[in-house]
Scaffold this motif. Structure first.
Motif, PDB file in Angstrom:
ATOM      1  N   VAL A 180       0.837  -1.198   0.000  1.00  0.00           N
ATOM      2  CA  VAL A 180       0.000   0.000   0.000  1.00  0.00           C
ATOM      3  C   VAL A 180       0.877   1.255   0.000  1.00  0.00           C
ATOM      4  CG1 VAL A 180      -1.725   1.316   1.286  1.00  0.00           C
ATOM      5  CG2 VAL A 180      -1.897  -1.175   1.145  1.00  0.00           C
ATOM      6  N   GLY A 181       1.942   1.256   0.815  1.00  0.00           N
ATOM      7  CA  GLY A 181       2.815   2.414   0.880  1.00  0.00           C
ATOM      8  C   GLY A 181       3.460   2.733  -0.457  1.00  0.00           C
ATOM      9  N   VAL A 220      -2.715  13.178  11.653  1.00  0.00           N
ATOM     10  CA  VAL A 220      -2.407  11.757  11.523  1.00  0.00           C
ATOM     11  C   VAL A 220      -3.431  11.110  10.600  1.00  0.00           C
ATOM     12  CG1 VAL A 220      -2.262   9.543  12.720  1.00  0.00           C
ATOM     13  CG2 VAL A 220      -1.301  11.595  13.785  1.00  0.00           C
ATOM     14  N   VAL A 221      -2.936  10.437   9.565  1.00  0.00           N
ATOM     15  CA  VAL A 221      -3.765   9.630   8.673  1.00  0.00           C
ATOM     16  C   VAL A 221      -3.346   8.182   8.875  1.00  0.00           C
ATOM     17  CG1 VAL A 221      -4.240   9.040   6.278  1.00  0.00           C
ATOM     18  CG2 VAL A 221      -4.145  11.444   6.970  1.00  0.00           C
ATOM     19  N   ALA A 222      -4.290   7.339   9.325  1.00  0.00           N
ATOM     20  CA  ALA A 222      -3.952   5.970   9.695  1.00  0.00           C
ATOM     21  C   ALA A 222      -4.686   4.968   8.817  1.00  0.00           C
ATOM     22  CB  ALA A 222      -4.287   5.721  11.164  1.00  0.00           C
ATOM     23  N   CYS A 223      -3.898   4.210   8.062  1.00  0.00           N
ATOM     24  CA  CYS A 223      -4.439   3.007   7.438  1.00  0.00           C
ATOM     25  C   CYS A 223      -4.435   1.881   8.468  1.00  0.00           C
ATOM     26  CB  CYS A 223      -3.568   2.660   6.224  1.00  0.00           C
ATOM     27  SG  CYS A 223      -4.126   1.237   5.295  1.00  0.00           S
ATOM     28  N   ASN A 224      -3.518   1.979   9.404  1.00  0.00           N
ATOM     29  CA  ASN A 224      -3.369   1.057  10.525  1.00  0.00           C
ATOM     30  C   ASN A 224      -4.611   1.108  11.418  1.00  0.00           C
ATOM     31  OD1 ASN A 224      -2.485  -0.377  12.751  1.00  0.00           O
ATOM     32  ND2 ASN A 224      -0.568   0.759  12.993  1.00  0.00           N
ATOM     33  N   ASN A 247      -9.527   2.384   7.393  1.00  0.00           N
ATOM     34  CA  ASN A 247      -9.679   1.315   8.386  1.00  0.00           C
ATOM     35  C   ASN A 247     -10.853   0.413   8.047  1.00  0.00           C
ATOM     36  OD1 ASN A 247      -8.618   2.581  11.676  1.00  0.00           O
ATOM     37  ND2 ASN A 247      -7.541   2.441   9.737  1.00  0.00           N
ATOM     38  N   VAL A 248     -11.825   0.951   7.337  1.00  0.00           N
ATOM     39  CA  VAL A 248     -13.018   0.192   6.971  1.00  0.00           C
ATOM     40  C   VAL A 248     -13.282   0.393   5.477  1.00  0.00           C
ATOM     41  CG1 VAL A 248     -15.481  -0.159   7.367  1.00  0.00           C
ATOM     42  CG2 VAL A 248     -14.004   0.560   9.260  1.00  0.00           C
ATOM     43  N   GLY A 249     -13.211  -0.689   4.704  1.00  0.00           N
ATOM     44  CA  GLY A 249     -13.601  -0.596   3.297  1.00  0.00           C
ATOM     45  C   GLY A 249     -12.548  -0.025   2.371  1.00  0.00           C
ATOM     46  N   ALA A 250     -11.287  -0.026   2.799  1.00  0.00           N
ATOM     47  CA  ALA A 250     -10.193   0.472   1.942  1.00  0.00           C
ATOM     48  C   ALA A 250     -10.511   1.872   1.434  1.00  0.00           C
ATOM     49  CB  ALA A 250      -9.917  -0.502   0.800  1.00  0.00           C
ATOM     50  N   GLY A 251     -10.730   2.018   0.119  1.00  0.00           N
ATOM     51  CA  GLY A 251     -10.965   3.344  -0.438  1.00  0.00           C
ATOM     52  C   GLY A 251     -12.414   3.775  -0.453  1.00  0.00           C
ATOM     53  N   LEU A 252     -13.324   2.963   0.072  1.00  0.00           N
ATOM     54  CA  LEU A 252     -14.750   3.323   0.061  1.00  0.00           C
ATOM     55  C   LEU A 252     -15.030   4.415   1.093  1.00  0.00           C
ATOM     56  CD1 LEU A 252     -16.393  -0.220  -0.181  1.00  0.00           C
ATOM     57  CD2 LEU A 252     -16.032   1.436  -2.023  1.00  0.00           C
ATOM     58  N   PRO A 253     -15.902   5.364   0.779  1.00  0.00           N
ATOM     59  CA  PRO A 253     -16.190   6.480   1.707  1.00  0.00           C
ATOM     60  C   PRO A 253     -17.206   6.084   2.780  1.00  0.00           C
ATOM     61  CG  PRO A 253     -17.435   6.784  -0.308  1.00  0.00           C
ATOM     62  CD  PRO A 253     -16.602   5.553  -0.518  1.00  0.00           C
ATOM     63  N   ILE A 254     -16.830   5.135   3.614  1.00  0.00           N
ATOM     64  CA  ILE A 254     -17.769   4.605   4.607  1.00  0.00           C
ATOM     65  C   ILE A 254     -17.771   5.451   5.878  1.00  0.00           C
ATOM     66  CG2 ILE A 254     -18.287   2.612   6.071  1.00  0.00           C
ATOM     67  CD1 ILE A 254     -17.109   0.856   3.822  1.00  0.00           C
ATOM     68  N   ALA A 304     -10.649  -4.156  -0.978  1.00  0.00           N
ATOM     69  CA  ALA A 304      -9.299  -4.652  -0.712  1.00  0.00           C
ATOM     70  C   ALA A 304      -8.437  -4.374  -1.931  1.00  0.00           C
ATOM     71  CB  ALA A 304      -9.324  -6.151  -0.397  1.00  0.00           C
ATOM     72  N   GLY A 305      -7.135  -4.472  -1.725  1.00  0.00           N
ATOM     73  CA  GLY A 305      -6.198  -4.211  -2.815  1.00  0.00           C
ATOM     74  C   GLY A 305      -5.372  -2.977  -2.529  1.00  0.00           C
ATOM     75  N   ALA A 306      -4.102  -3.058  -2.871  1.00  0.00           N
ATOM     76  CA  ALA A 306      -3.169  -1.977  -2.555  1.00  0.00           C
ATOM     77  C   ALA A 306      -3.540  -0.677  -3.237  1.00  0.00           C
ATOM     78  CB  ALA A 306      -1.746  -2.402  -2.928  1.00  0.00           C
ATOM     79  N   GLU A 307      -3.977  -0.741  -4.488  1.00  0.00           N
ATOM     80  CA  GLU A 307      -4.243   0.477  -5.252  1.00  0.00           C
ATOM     81  C   GLU A 307      -5.400   1.266  -4.652  1.00  0.00           C
ATOM     82  OE1 GLU A 307      -3.003   3.069  -8.015  1.00  0.00           O
ATOM     83  OE2 GLU A 307      -2.273   1.014  -8.211  1.00  0.00           O
ATOM     84  N   VAL A 308      -6.523   0.567  -4.374  1.00  0.00           N
ATOM     85  CA  VAL A 308      -7.684   1.297  -3.843  1.00  0.00           C
ATOM     86  C   VAL A 308      -7.446   1.745  -2.404  1.00  0.00           C
ATOM     87  CG1 VAL A 308      -9.351   0.224  -5.399  1.00  0.00           C
ATOM     88  CG2 VAL A 308      -8.854  -0.870  -3.212  1.00  0.00           C
ATOM     89  N   THR A 309      -6.722   0.936  -1.626  1.00  0.00           N
ATOM     90  CA  THR A 309      -6.419   1.344  -0.253  1.00  0.00           C
ATOM     91  C   THR A 309      -5.527   2.582  -0.250  1.00  0.00           C
ATOM     92  OG1 THR A 309      -6.579  -0.952   0.483  1.00  0.00           O
ATOM     93  CG2 THR A 309      -5.493   0.600   1.965  1.00  0.00           C
ATOM     94  N   ALA A 310      -4.527   2.567  -1.127  1.00  0.00           N
ATOM     95  CA  ALA A 310      -3.650   3.729  -1.233  1.00  0.00           C
ATOM     96  C   ALA A 310      -4.438   4.971  -1.633  1.00  0.00           C
ATOM     97  CB  ALA A 310      -2.531   3.467  -2.229  1.00  0.00           C
ATOM     98  N   SER A 311      -5.411   4.804  -2.529  1.00  0.00           N
ATOM     99  CA  SER A 311      -6.195   5.965  -2.954  1.00  0.00           C
ATOM    100  C   SER A 311      -7.022   6.514  -1.801  1.00  0.00           C
ATOM    101  CB  SER A 311      -7.097   5.599  -4.134  1.00  0.00           C
ATOM    102  OG  SER A 311      -8.139   4.733  -3.729  1.00  0.00           O
ATOM    103  N   GLY A 312      -7.505   5.611  -0.921  1.00  0.00           N
ATOM    104  CA  GLY A 312      -8.239   6.073   0.258  1.00  0.00           C
ATOM    105  C   GLY A 312      -7.349   6.830   1.219  1.00  0.00           C
ATOM    106  N   VAL A 313      -6.111   6.339   1.412  1.00  0.00           N
ATOM    107  CA  VAL A 313      -5.138   7.060   2.254  1.00  0.00           C
ATOM    108  C   VAL A 313      -4.840   8.418   1.636  1.00  0.00           C
ATOM    109  CG1 VAL A 313      -2.786   7.039   3.145  1.00  0.00           C
ATOM    110  CG2 VAL A 313      -4.125   4.919   3.127  1.00  0.00           C
TER     111      VAL A 313
END
Length: 813
Positions: free
Chosen positions: A475-476, A573-577, A607-614, A794-803
């Motif tokens: 993801v990083g 602080v922006v946490a994917c963790n 933290n919830v749903g990767a890049g989804l705006p939940i 899930a997936g690195a690309e969409v998670t990274a986009s959410g971060v």
């Protein structure tokens, strides 16, 4: 008539002095010109040091004097042709011999009086002006050297003499007749009524030039230095600082009082009284426009002209109920400070009259504190006043602009910008003329504060954001690629200058204040020091950069422990963790509270749903007055991928291994398959919905046989294969009813659970594909038909986009 003054840097070397000669000659061709010069750069400080060494019986003053002699002799040889050097070398040698004799006397007496020091330091300007005159003579330029000591009369207050203009002006007017095109005079020096040499104090050469200009009614005064005019901020602190084209006398005085060292306030007085324009120019870039200081600059100029600072200072606070309604306390305080020759830089008093606060220069603070405590000793003993409170390591940052009074909201913007960056204001002062808004802050915050304010008032189109990324795994890496790709677009469309200033992985970290090259970050990180989270955190805080965002793209509990320290210093602080947001409720609430208290952001959308705006959508519902009644969700892209892919034709273990290989699982897949990760996510949603839920209160109904949870990851896969019949029976049972297996998280009536369910056709969770996530919000507004958010979870690309999206939210406040 023109008056030109050249500072120490302008005459520091023979090469520089040649530039001064050319500029002086060019001016004299236009109209009669007086040139005033400072000592060669650094010479005055060296002369003072020599005097003090001699007074302290330190014989090394002789070495220092020898160095000064050699420097001036070298300047002669570099400036003049050989045929013209002899007499000037002799003159320099004579002056240097006089200096040595003077210091020998100080050494013998062990005392350096103010009068002797004045005479000692006067040699700097006398030598430099003689050198300039000699250079003009060598070129055949008609000129006259003037001895300022014979023209400028002062009182006998050595070190900072006051000018007697009644005597001085006629002397200057008689000496400067215009019969020759060019006059050269030493700055800084004057004489007392008894003929002794005096000096004009800090900025004395500028003052000399202004005295000449005022006496002669000059067309303009030009101050030639090593910068292209007064700047909107100190260019050593603010890279984007730019010259101020035009400024009023009053604004220039305010800026110079608060640390803009191009000018000193006394300099302006003689020319301001006569309405003579003052032009600040750059000796080394004479084609630059510089800054014009005038009576009334055009009204359409920027309403904030500049930002300046002064420090270090100390803040002295006198408090006590005995002050209320009793006249004379302020007078007594200022009188006590005046007796000790302590200059008060800033004053502020509470409307309740319960306290009065003054700022003084740090070197004066001890004397000021002692004087105030002595003055009010009786009241302090009687309990009417507290002992004087003192706070050190502070500075003043001031906004200056004559037109600020006509623009509401300036103070609000100032306080808002500083507050968003964790710059605490200790005291505030604003004059009734509203030309200056002064704030007292920590000395260590000056650089950040000035950059923040400069960005706010002079660079409104561009906001600099400084990002530190911890974690450069799947993801990083994707995040860094996205940041690099989007940097030009962000600058153009959002006016964001987003820079990565720090990176860390489990082995190393690197910090680069000016921003990292994202095309070669791996090399820079590998060369960085070994990772210490404490050291990384302290260095990030020590950099104290404005608009800093710390991004955690790890699963580390240790990294999550540094959030509180960062938030308390207004670092977003922006946490994917997920560790922090799913930790003990008290800790989660503390982090949320710190972000609010210190006016920053704690964001963890992914933290919830990767890049989804939940989480963002849930927050919007609550902020708009809605209330969540229940939630139902598929929150594991991993488990959804597994149960969408597994149909009994391939072993369950093989499908799980495929999910791991494609990057859908944690490094240890059991975190996903045991439902622990889903439990964390529904816990976070419940908390964001306003419920104080703990992790142990989330009911987790695992579908894995107990044997699968023993041992390491290879053993886990072995047990999955050994229990294939169990997984096949789960699939067959659901398929027989035309249902699909979904690992569902639900929340209702304050209770949360996660577990495997068979979902019938027509349900919103039935049609999920691949690694999709979905959340169903049932609220007061969405009663029968839920608000559904669905997509790749899930997936690195969409998670990274959410971060990335959270970073932008943090950046834009």
């Amino acid at each position: 008539m023109l008056v030109l003054k050249f500072g120490g840097s302008s005459v520091a070397t023979a090469e520089n002095m040649s530039k001064v000669v050319a500029l002086a000659e060019a001016a004299a061709r236009q109209r009669p010109t007086v040139v005033v010069v400072s000592a060669l750069g650094g010479v005055t400080d060296d002369l003072i040091a020599a005097g003090h060494r001699a007074a302290a019986a330190d014989a090394s003053y002789r070495e220092l004097l020898l160095e000064l002699e050699q420097r001036h002799l070298g300047a002669v040889r570099g400036l003049l042709p050989i045929t013209g050097q002899s007499s000037v070398l002799s003159l320099v040698k004579t002056h240097c011999n006089e200096l040595e004799s003077l210091c020998d006397g100080v050494f013998a007496l062990g005392e350096l009086s103010a009068r002797t020091l004045d005479r000692l330091v006067s040699y700097g300007e006398l030598l430099s002006s003689r050198l300039l005159a000699a250079a003009l003579a060598a070129r055949g330029t008609a000129h006259q050297w003037l001895d300022s000591r014979q023209l400028i009369r002062t009182d006998a207050r050595h070190g900072h003499a006051a000018v007697d203009f009644t005597s001085t002006n006629p002397l200057i007017q008689t000496a400067v007749t215009g019969e020759v095109p060019l006059y050269v005079a030493p700055g800084f020096v004057a004489s007392a009524p008894n003929g002794s040499t005096t000096t004009l104090g800090r900025g004395g050469s500028d003052y000399t030039a202004a005295i000449f200009a005022g006496a002669l009614g000059a067309e303009r005064l030009e101050i030639w230095t090593d910068v292209s005019g007064m700047m909107t901020a100190d260019p050593r602190l603010v890279r984007a600082a730019r010259p101020i084209p035009r400024i009023s006398y009053q604004e220039a005085m305010e800026l110079s009082h608060f640390g803009a060292k191009v000018l000193y306030p006394p300099t302006i007085q003689p020319v301001m009284r006569s309405g003579i324009p003052l032009w600040i120019k750059n000796t080394f870039a004479p084609e630059d426009a510089g800054t014009l200081v005038e009576v009334s600059p055009p009204a359409n100029q920027a309403f904030v002209r500049g930002i300046s600072s002064i420090g270090p200072i100390a803040l002295l606070r006198l408090e006590g109920s005995g002050m209320v309604g009793v006249p004379g306390f302020s007078r007594r305080l200022f009188a006590a400070l005046a007796r000790e020759q302590v200059n008060v830089i800033l004053i502020t008093q509470s409307s309740s009259e319960h306290s009065i606060c003054v700022a003084v220069s740090t070197p004066d603070a001890d004397r000021a504190q002692q004087a105030a405590n002595q003055e009010f000793a009786h009241e302090i003993r009687a309990g009417l006043l507290d002992p004087l409170d003192r706070e050190d390591e502070l500075a003043i940052v001031a906004l200056v602009g004559e037109q600020m009074k006509n623009h509401p909201g300036i103070s609000g913007r100032l306080f808002g910008a500083l507050g968003q960056n964790g710059v605490n204001i200790r005291a505030i002062a604003q004059g009734s003329s509203e030309k200056n808004i002064s704030t007292v802050i920590r000395q260590q915050d000056v650089r950040k504060a000035i950059n923040v304010l400069h960005e706010t008032f002079f660079e409104a189109t561009t906001r600099q954001v400084n990002v530190v990324v911890a974690g450069v795994g799947n993801v990083g890496r994707k995040l860094l690629q996205q940041l690099q790709r989007q940097q030009p677009w962000l600058r153009e469309k959002l006016r964001l200058n987003l820079r990565v200033v720090g990176l860390a992985n489990s082995r190393h970290f690197v910090l680069e204040e000016e921003g990292m090259d994202l095309a070669s970050w791996e090399t820079a990180l590998a060369a960085g020091p070994p990772l210490s989270l404490d050291q990384l955190t302290e260095e990030v805080l020590a950099l104290n950069l404005r608009n800093t965002v710390f991004v955690d793209v790890t699963a580390s509990a240790e990294v999550a422990q540094v959030y509180a320290k960062l938030l308390a210093r207004s670092v977003a602080v922006v946490a994917c963790n997920k560790v922090a947001a799913s930790s003990e409720y008290q800790h989660y609430a503390q982090l949320k509270s710190l972000a609010q208290e210190f006016n920053t952001q704690f964001l963890f959308e992914t933290n919830v749903g990767a890049g989804l705006p939940i989480i963002g959508t849930l927050g919007d519902l609550l902020r708009s007055g809605d209330e969540v009644q229940r939630m139902q969700a598929v929150l594991s892209g991993t488990l959804n991928f597994v149960f969408n892919t597994y149909d009994g034709t391939r072993p369950f273990a093989e499908v799980v291994r495929q999910a791991q290989q494609e990057g859908y699982t944690e490094p240890d897949p059991r975190l996903d398959l045991t439902g622990v990760d889903v439990a964390r996510k529904i816990l976070i949603l419940a908390r964001e919905a306003g419920y104080a839920l703990e992790m142990h209160e989330v009911q987790n109904e695992s579908f894995l046989p107990a044997a699968c949870l023993q041992g390491d990851v290879p053993a886990f896969y072995e047990q999955l294969a050994a229990h294939e019949a169990h997984f096949r029976s789960l699939y067959d049972g659901a398929a027989a009813q035309d249902k699909k297996l979904r690992f569902v998280a639900s929340f209702a009536a304050g209770q949360a659970r996660v577990g495997l369910e068979s979902v019938a056709p027509g349900h919103d969770l039935y049609s999920l594909q691949g690694k999709d996530n979905a959340v169903l919000f049932y609220t007061n507004r969405y009663v029968e038909q839920p608000l559904v958010i669905k997509g790749a979870g899930a997936g690195a690309e969409v998670t990274a986009s959410g971060v990335f999206a959270d970073v932008l939210r943090a950046a834009q406040g």
